[in-house]
Design a protein around this motif. Structure first.
Motif, PDB file in Angstrom:
ATOM      1  N   VAL A   1      55.111  38.737  47.104  1.00 20.78           N
ATOM      2  CA  VAL A   1      54.960  39.694  45.996  1.00 20.78           C
ATOM      3  C   VAL A   1      56.205  40.570  45.985  1.00 20.78           C
ATOM      4  N   ASP A   2      56.890  40.526  44.852  1.00 21.96           N
ATOM      5  CA  ASP A   2      58.133  41.262  44.700  1.00 21.96           C
ATOM      6  C   ASP A   2      57.924  42.269  43.573  1.00 21.96           C
ATOM      7  N   ASN A   3      57.776  43.549  43.934  1.00 20.18           N
ATOM      8  CA  ASN A   3      57.556  44.586  42.922  1.00 20.18           C
ATOM      9  C   ASN A   3      56.456  44.253  41.926  1.00 20.18           C
ATOM     10  N   GLY A   4      55.333  43.823  42.426  1.00 25.58           N
ATOM     11  CA  GLY A   4      54.197  43.559  41.545  1.00 25.58           C
ATOM     12  C   GLY A   4      54.214  42.217  40.862  1.00 25.58           C
ATOM     13  N   THR A   5      55.194  41.385  41.149  1.00 21.10           N
ATOM     14  CA  THR A   5      55.248  40.049  40.547  1.00 21.10           C
ATOM     15  C   THR A   5      55.207  38.996  41.649  1.00 21.10           C
ATOM     16  N   LEU A   6      54.438  37.938  41.395  1.00 23.27           N
ATOM     17  CA  LEU A   6      54.388  36.872  42.405  1.00 23.27           C
ATOM     18  C   LEU A   6      55.628  35.999  42.299  1.00 23.27           C
ATOM     19  N   ARG A   7      56.166  35.618  43.432  1.00 25.34           N
ATOM     20  CA  ARG A   7      57.247  34.634  43.481  1.00 25.34           C
ATOM     21  C   ARG A   7      56.697  33.432  44.215  1.00 25.34           C
ATOM     22  N   LEU A   8      56.800  32.252  43.627  1.00 27.12           N
ATOM     23  CA  LEU A   8      56.220  31.054  44.231  1.00 27.12           C
ATOM     24  C   LEU A   8      57.235  29.929  44.298  1.00 27.12           C
ATOM     25  N   ARG A   9      57.268  29.263  45.418  1.00 20.11           N
ATOM     26  CA  ARG A   9      57.972  27.985  45.496  1.00 20.11           C
ATOM     27  C   ARG A   9      57.079  27.038  46.287  1.00 20.11           C
ATOM     28  N   LYS A  10      56.696  25.934  45.678  1.00 16.70           N
ATOM     29  CA  LYS A  10      55.948  24.917  46.403  1.00 16.70           C
ATOM     30  C   LYS A  10      56.311  23.556  45.852  1.00 16.70           C
ATOM     31  N   ALA A  11      56.324  22.568  46.733  1.00 20.17           N
ATOM     32  CA  ALA A  11      56.668  21.207  46.314  1.00 20.17           C
ATOM     33  C   ALA A  11      56.266  20.250  47.415  1.00 20.17           C
ATOM     34  N   ASN A  12      56.280  18.969  47.105  1.00 22.73           N
ATOM     35  CA  ASN A  12      56.031  17.973  48.132  1.00 22.73           C
ATOM     36  C   ASN A  12      57.258  17.851  49.027  1.00 22.73           C
ATOM     37  N   GLY A  13      57.035  17.629  50.301  1.00 18.05           N
ATOM     38  CA  GLY A  13      58.146  17.439  51.231  1.00 18.05           C
ATOM     39  C   GLY A  13      58.003  18.314  52.459  1.00 18.05           C
ATOM     40  N   LEU A  14      58.948  18.145  53.371  1.00 18.21           N
ATOM     41  CA  LEU A  14      58.971  18.967  54.583  1.00 18.21           C
ATOM     42  C   LEU A  14      59.511  20.344  54.238  1.00 18.21           C
ATOM     43  N   VAL A  15      59.220  21.307  55.085  1.00 19.07           N
ATOM     44  CA  VAL A  15      59.656  22.687  54.837  1.00 19.07           C
ATOM     45  C   VAL A  15      61.160  22.728  54.562  1.00 19.07           C
ATOM     46  N   ARG A  16      61.927  22.020  55.388  1.00 19.04           N
ATOM     47  CA  ARG A  16      63.389  22.109  55.237  1.00 19.04           C
ATOM     48  C   ARG A  16      63.876  21.513  53.917  1.00 19.04           C
ATOM     49  N   ASP A  17      63.069  20.625  53.313  1.00 18.68           N
ATOM     50  CA  ASP A  17      63.485  20.023  52.047  1.00 18.68           C
ATOM     51  C   ASP A  17      62.974  20.789  50.828  1.00 18.68           C
ATOM     52  N   VAL A  18      61.892  21.515  51.011  1.00 22.27           N
ATOM     53  CA  VAL A  18      61.273  22.211  49.878  1.00 22.27           C
ATOM     54  C   VAL A  18      62.020  23.506  49.540  1.00 22.27           C
ATOM     55  N   PHE A  19      62.468  24.225  50.571  1.00 24.36           N
ATOM     56  CA  PHE A  19      63.075  25.545  50.329  1.00 24.36           C
ATOM     57  C   PHE A  19      64.588  25.471  50.458  1.00 24.36           C
ATOM     58  N   HIS A  20      65.270  25.660  49.332  1.00 25.78           N
ATOM     59  CA  HIS A  20      66.728  25.732  49.364  1.00 25.78           C
ATOM     60  C   HIS A  20      67.112  27.206  49.290  1.00 25.78           C
ATOM     61  N   THR A  21      68.387  27.474  49.478  1.00 24.41           N
ATOM     62  CA  THR A  21      68.821  28.868  49.519  1.00 24.41           C
ATOM     63  C   THR A  21      68.387  29.629  48.261  1.00 24.41           C
ATOM     64  N   ARG A  22      68.502  28.951  47.106  1.00 25.19           N
ATOM     65  CA  ARG A  22      68.157  29.658  45.852  1.00 25.19           C
ATOM     66  C   ARG A  22      66.675  30.044  45.815  1.00 25.19           C
ATOM     67  N   HIS A  23      65.819  29.182  46.412  1.00 22.66           N
ATOM     68  CA  HIS A  23      64.399  29.537  46.438  1.00 22.66           C
ATOM     69  C   HIS A  23      64.178  30.720  47.365  1.00 22.66           C
ATOM     70  N   MET A  24      64.859  30.676  48.492  1.00 22.53           N
ATOM     71  CA  MET A  24      64.674  31.750  49.474  1.00 22.53           C
ATOM     72  C   MET A  24      65.098  33.091  48.869  1.00 22.53           C
ATOM     73  N   HIS A  25      66.176  33.060  48.091  1.00 17.87           N
ATOM     74  CA  HIS A  25      66.629  34.310  47.456  1.00 17.87           C
ATOM     75  C   HIS A  25      65.579  34.861  46.506  1.00 17.87           C
ATOM     76  N   ARG A  26      64.891  33.933  45.832  1.00 13.75           N
ATOM     77  CA  ARG A  26      63.885  34.395  44.863  1.00 13.75           C
ATOM     78  C   ARG A  26      62.618  34.910  45.535  1.00 13.75           C
ATOM     79  N   LEU A  27      62.358  34.429  46.761  1.00 12.06           N
ATOM     80  CA  LEU A  27      61.100  34.811  47.423  1.00 12.06           C
ATOM     81  C   LEU A  27      61.237  36.202  48.062  1.00 12.06           C
ATOM     82  N   GLN A  28      61.480  37.188  47.216  1.00  7.91           N
ATOM     83  CA  GLN A  28      61.645  38.553  47.720  1.00  7.91           C
ATOM     84  C   GLN A  28      60.295  39.215  47.974  1.00  7.91           C
ATOM     85  N   GLY A  29      60.279  40.259  48.762  1.00  4.27           N
ATOM     86  CA  GLY A  29      59.057  41.027  48.969  1.00  4.27           C
ATOM     87  C   GLY A  29      58.722  41.171  50.448  1.00  4.27           C
TER      88      GLY A  29
END
Ligand SMILES: O=P(O)(O)OC[C@H]1O[C@H](OP(=O)(O)OP(=O)(O)O)[C@H](O)[C@@H]1O
Ligand SMILES: NC(=O)CC[C@H](N)C(=O)O
Ligand SMILES: [Mg+2]
Length: 505
Positions: free
Chosen positions: A37-65
Motif C-alpha cells: 500500500v503506497d499512500n492509500g493505493t494498492l501496488r500489485l505485481r503477480k505473475a507465473n514463474g519463480l520469484v526471481r523471474d516475476v519481479f524486475h527492477t521496475r516492478h520493485m520500484h513500483r511496489l512502494q509502501g
C-alpha cells in the motif's frame, strides 16, 4: 503448498517481502506476487514463474509502501493461469488484498452462498478468491467506517464458522493494517516475528515458515495459534485473539516429511530435528527387521532426504555417500505441474556418480514416495551406474489417500501406494527390497520435539480427514477436476482467463 508473508514496517518493505518469498520458494514454484500500500493505493505485481523471474527492477520500484503481503503459489484448486496467482484483491469494503496457503473443502458451496447472500462475483476458479470474498463480506457486515480490532476478530470468527479445510491467511486492509489467521486445526503453518528500527520502533512479519523470518533480519517470536487471528495496524500496534469456537492443534505431518525447509521451526518442532528422528526410527527398523540385507552403502536422494539418510547410515554403522549429484538450477520435482514435466525433470535434476554404485549393494533413501516418479527412475539410474542390489527406504509410510488440505495429491489413482501393499510397490519401482517407515514411528519422530502436539493431520497415510467433512463425493469431484488429464485440458484453455488489477509485464 504455498508460501505467504506479510510485513508492517517503518520503511519500504518491498525488498524484505521479495527476500522472504525467495526463502519460501520451496513451497511454491508456479507463481509469485506482492501487494503493497503506497499512500492509500494498492501496488500489485503477480505473475507465473519463480520469484526471481516475476519481479524486475521496475516492478520493485513500483511496489512502494511500508506495509505489504506476498505469496508463492503451488496450485491445489482452480487453474494454473496467472490470473489465479496471488494475492487477490477486492475493492469493497476498504480495499482488501489476501494471500492464502491451504485448500478449502467447501469452496463450491461458499461460492453459491456468496452469490445468494451478497451478489458477489468470483472471477476465477480459485478457492482463495472465494475466501477473500467471504472475509470481505463479513467485514462489510460489521458496518464500520474505521475497522477496530473488535471488528477484525468478529469477522475472522464468522469466517471460521463458514469455511472448511486448511487455511493460513494474510490479508491487508488499505488504511488499516494486516490480519493473519490460521484454521482452527492449525493444519498449515504460520509464524510471527519482529524487529526494532534504530529508533526503537517495532516492525512485524508473519510468514509460513520461520526461515523467512530469520532470513529477513526479523526475530522469530511465536507461531500463530490454531484459530487465532493477529491484527497489526499500519502504525505497528499488534492485537491478537482466539477466534475459533473449538480450536484443536493438528498440524500437517507432511510439512515435516517434505514441505518445510529443514532450518525452519514449525509449532516448536525443528524440521531438521524431526527428520533426523525419522532417520533414527527407520534405521532402527532396518536394524531390527532387515538384518539379513547386505547393504554396503547408504545413499540419499537429494535434497530433502539427506538429513534422514545420514542418520540411517549412522544407526546402521554404514558409510553415507552422496551418490547422486543434484543440479542446483532445477527446482523440486514433486511440486511441478504435470506428470510429463515431473518425469523429465528427475533425470535432469539428479545424476549418478558411478564409483559409488559399481558392484555395491546400495540402500537408497527418500523422504516419501508419492507417485513413484522419482523412485522408479532413480533405481534405474542406480542399476545403470552398476549397482548390484538396490534397496529403497522411505521415511514416510505408504501414501494411499488424496490430500485435500493444500498438497496437490488430488487423485488416489495417481498415488503409487493407493490400494497396494509394499511388495507390489516394490515390484513397480523395481527395487530389490522396499522398506517403509511405520506411521506410529513417523508421528513419534515429530512428536519427540514437541510432546504437546496430541494429533497430526495424517490423512494421506490413513484416510482420516480431521475436518470431518470430506466424503467420497467430495473426493470424486476433486479427482475429476484436478487429475493430470483434467489439468492438462485446463492449461490449454487458460489463456481465455481475464486478468485484473495487475501491473503489466
Ligand atoms: O514419488 P514422487 O511422486 O516422485 O514424489 C516424491 C519425491 O518428490 C520429492 O522430491 P522433490 O524433487 O520435489 O524435492 P527435493 O529436492 O526437496 O527432494 C520428495 O522429496 C521425493 O523425492
Ligand atoms: N498450495 C496452496 O496453498 C494453494 C492455495 C490455493 N488453494 C491455490 O490453489 O492457489
Ligand atoms: Mg526429493
Amino acid at each position: 503448498m504455498c508460501g505467504i508473508v506479510g510485513i508492517v514496517g517503518k520503511d519500504p518493505v518491498n525488498q524484505a517481502l521479495y527476500d522472504a518469498l525467495t526463502m519460501l520458494q520451496h513451497r511454491g514454484q508456479d507463481a509469485a506476487g506482492i501487494v503493497t500500500v503506497d499512500n492509500g493505493t494498492l501496488r500489485l505485481r503477480k505473475a507465473n514463474g519463480l520469484v526471481r523471474d516475476v519481479f524486475h527492477t521496475r516492478h520493485m520500484h513500483r511496489l512502494q509502501g511500508r506495509i505489504g503481503i506476498g505469496h508463492v503459489r503451488y496450485p491445489t484448486a482452480g487453474s494454473a493461469s496467472s490470473a489465479e496467482a496471488q494475492p487477490f484483491y477486492v475493492n469493497s469494503p476498504f480495499g482488501i488484498a489476501l494471500a492464502h496457503n491451504g485448500n478449502l473443502t467447501n469452496a463450491h458451496e461458499l461460492q453459491q452462498q456468496l452469490f445468494d447472500k451478497a451478489r458477489r462475483h468470483i472471477n476465477t476458479t480459485s478457492d482463495s478468491e472465494i475466501l477473500l470474498n467471504v472475509f470481505a463480506h463479513e467485514l462489510y457486515q460489521q458496518e464500520c467506517l474505521r475497522v477496530t480490532p473488535e471488528d477484525v476478530f468478529a469477522t475472522v470468527a464468522r469466517v471460521h464458522r463458514q469455511i472448511r479445510g486448511a487455511y493460513a491467511v494474510v490479508a491487508m486492509i488499505i488504511g488499516h493494517g494486516i490480519i493473519a489467521f490460521r484454521d482452527p486445526w492449525g493444519i498449515r503453518p504460520l509464524v510471527l516475528g519482529y524487529r526494532e528500527t534504530a529508533t526503537g520502533e517495532k516492525e512485524y512479519i508473519v510468514a509460513s515458515e520461520s526461515v523467512a523470518v530469520d532470513g529477513t533480519g526479523f526475530t522469530y517470536w511465536r507461531d500463530v495459534e490454531p484459530g487465532e487471528a493477529v491484527y497489526i495496524t499500519e502504525d505497528g500496534e499488534l492485537y491478537s485473539r482466539q477466534c475459533a469456537d473449538n480450536p484443536q492443534h493438528c498440524p500437517c505431518i507432511f510439512e515435516y516429511v517434505y514441505f518445510a525447509r529443514p532450518d525452519s521451526v514449525i509449532d516448536k518442532v525443528s524440521v531438521y530435528a524431526s527428520r533426523v528422528n525419522m532417520g533414527r526410527k527407520l534405521g532402527e527398523k532396518l536394524k531390527r527387521d532387515y538384518a539379513d540385507l547386505e547393504i554396503d552403502v547408504v545413499i540419499p536422494i537429494p535434497e530433502t532426504s539427506c538429513d534422514i539418510a545420514l542418520e540411517i547410515a549412522s544407526v546402521l554403522n554404514l558409510p553415507y555417500r552422496q551418490g547422486f549429484v543434484k543440479n542446483r538450477y532445477i527446482g523440486r520435482t514433486f511440486i511441478m505441474p504435470g506428470q510429463t514435466q515431473r518425469r523429465k525433470s528427475v533425470r535432469r535434476k539428479l545424476n549418478a556418480i558411478s564409483a559409488e554404485f559399481k558392484g555395491k549393494n546400495v540402500l537408497l533413501v527418500d523422504d516419501s514416495i508419492v507417485r513413484g516418479t522419482t523412485s522408479e527412475q532413480i533405481i534405474e539410474m542406480a542399476r545403470e551406474a552398476g549397482a548390484k542390489k538396490v534397496y529403497f527406504a522411505s521415511a514416510a509410510p505408504e501414501i494411499r489417500f488424496p490430500n485435500v488440505y493444500g498438497i496437490d495429491m488430488p487423485s488416489a489413482n495417481e498415488l503409487i501406494g493407493h490400494g497396494r501393499e509394499a511388495e507390489e510397490i516394490n515390484e513397480l519401482i523395481n527395487a530389490d527390497g522396499l522398506i517403509y517407515q511405520d506411521l506410529d514411528d513417523l508421528i513419534a519422530a515429530v512428536r519427540e520435539e514437541n510432546p504437546d502436539i496430541q494429533r497430526f493431520e495424517t490423512s494421506v497415510f490413513n484416510g482420516e480427514y480431521i475436518t470431518g467433512d470430506v466424503n467420497q463425493s467430495y473426493l470424486d469431484r476433486l479427482d475429476a477436476a484436478r487429475n493430470d488429464v483434467a489439468l492438462h485440458r485446463q492449461t490449454v484453455n487458460e489463456d481465455a482467463n481475464l486478468e485484473l488489477h495487475n501491473e503489466d509485464g
